[in-house]
Design a protein around this motif. Structure first.
Motif, mmCIF file in Angstrom:
data_model
loop_
_atom_site.group_PDB
_atom_site.id
_atom_site.type_symbol
_atom_site.label_atom_id
_atom_site.label_comp_id
_atom_site.label_asym_id
_atom_site.label_seq_id
_atom_site.Cartn_x
_atom_site.Cartn_y
_atom_site.Cartn_z
ATOM 1 N N LEU A 159 0.897 -1.307 -0.132
ATOM 2 C CA LEU A 159 0.040 0.013 0.036
ATOM 3 C C LEU A 159 0.921 1.315 -0.054
ATOM 4 O O LEU A 159 0.455 2.231 -0.598
ATOM 5 N N GLN A 162 1.984 1.589 -3.569
ATOM 6 C CA GLN A 162 0.778 2.247 -4.240
ATOM 7 C C GLN A 162 0.721 3.654 -4.261
ATOM 8 O O GLN A 162 0.646 4.520 -5.250
ATOM 9 N N LYS A 163 0.790 4.115 -3.064
ATOM 10 C CA LYS A 163 0.573 5.574 -2.907
ATOM 11 C C LYS A 163 1.909 6.400 -3.257
ATOM 12 O O LYS A 163 1.773 7.493 -3.829
ATOM 13 N N ALA A 168 -3.170 3.237 -9.309
ATOM 14 C CA ALA A 168 -4.693 3.071 -9.066
ATOM 15 C C ALA A 168 -5.150 2.030 -8.288
ATOM 16 O O ALA A 168 -6.019 1.879 -7.557
ATOM 17 N N SER A 169 -4.242 0.991 -8.175
ATOM 18 C CA SER A 169 -4.603 -0.349 -7.360
ATOM 19 C C SER A 169 -3.108 -0.757 -6.698
ATOM 20 O O SER A 169 -2.153 -0.310 -7.329
ATOM 21 N N LYS A 170 -3.460 -1.550 -5.820
ATOM 22 C CA LYS A 170 -2.442 -1.965 -5.089
ATOM 23 C C LYS A 170 -1.485 -2.943 -5.926
ATOM 24 O O LYS A 170 -2.227 -3.905 -6.593
ATOM 25 N N THR A 172 0.671 -6.183 -7.297
ATOM 26 C CA THR A 172 0.912 -7.618 -6.744
ATOM 27 C C THR A 172 2.408 -7.733 -6.140
ATOM 28 O O THR A 172 3.141 -6.877 -6.474
#
Length: 201
Positions: A159, A162-163, A168-170, A172
């Motif tokens: 996470l 991601q930020k 747009a999404s976490k 893999t």
């Protein structure tokens, strides 16, 4: 990892990753973090599974109070009911007693882990029931001060990445590993920063 190592790692990472450079200006450096080496670290790792840090520390303190010193020799002498009363589940008692027994029988050389390379150390640890790759990677990072570990299965790391990258999404775990290959050989510090960054947002 102490503050000196973290500072050195962040300086290097900031030169090769502008997203880290910008985030450090806003949120600063993460705090240092260390685990005790040896059996105590694995005991805490097992106790911590699926518990908040606060609860895990409280249970660990109760278990430690049952021993003169936290060693496999001392731990294996604690009655099972006393461990239950301290807050350990049946499964966690099985795992911790299994690790203590393996250490005593010479099947798990905890002290010898420091002499193995990263992957061999990880494979040795995950041979123990109750210890997965994440547990092994955390031990290498914070007990053995290995500099280039990236625990890609950790939710906070994913996470945070991601930020940091504005995704747009976490990602893999595989995507995350691919995204930070250029952080080598400072991926442990990068991971610590991702936790820090995630919790600041």
């Amino acid at each position: 990892m102490d503050k000196k190592l973290i500072h050195q790692g962040i300086e290097t990472l900031s030169l090769i990753d502008q997203d880290i450079a910008q985030a450090v200006k806003q949120y600063g450096l993460p705090d240092g973090r260390t685990y005790p080496k040896g059996f105590e670290a694995f005991l805490f790792t097992i106790i911590s599974q699926q518990l908040s840090t606060k609860v895990a520390i409280a249970i660990t303190d109760r278990v430690l109070a049952l021993m003169p010193a936290c060693t496999p020799e001392q731990f294996i002498q604690i009655p099972t009911q006393a461990l239950r009363d301290a807050g350990l589940s049946h499964r966690k008692i099985e795992y911790t007693q299994g690790i203590a027994t393996a250490a005593l029988e010479g099947n798990f050389d905890i002290d010898g882990l420091q002499h193995l390379d990263d992957e061999r150390a990880i494979k040795t640890i995950i041979n123990m029931r109750g210890l997965g790759r994440w547990s092994a990677e955390i031990y290498l990072m914070f007990a053995l001060d290995r500099r280039d570990i990236f625990p890609a299965d950790d939710l906070g790391v994913l996470l945070g990445l991601q930020k940091l990258k504005g995704l747009a999404s976490k990602p893999t775990p595989k995507e995350a590993r691919d995204m930070v290959t250029h952080w080598a050989p400072w991926r442990s510090v990068g991971s610590l920063f991702l936790w820090h960054y995630y919790h600041q947002n």
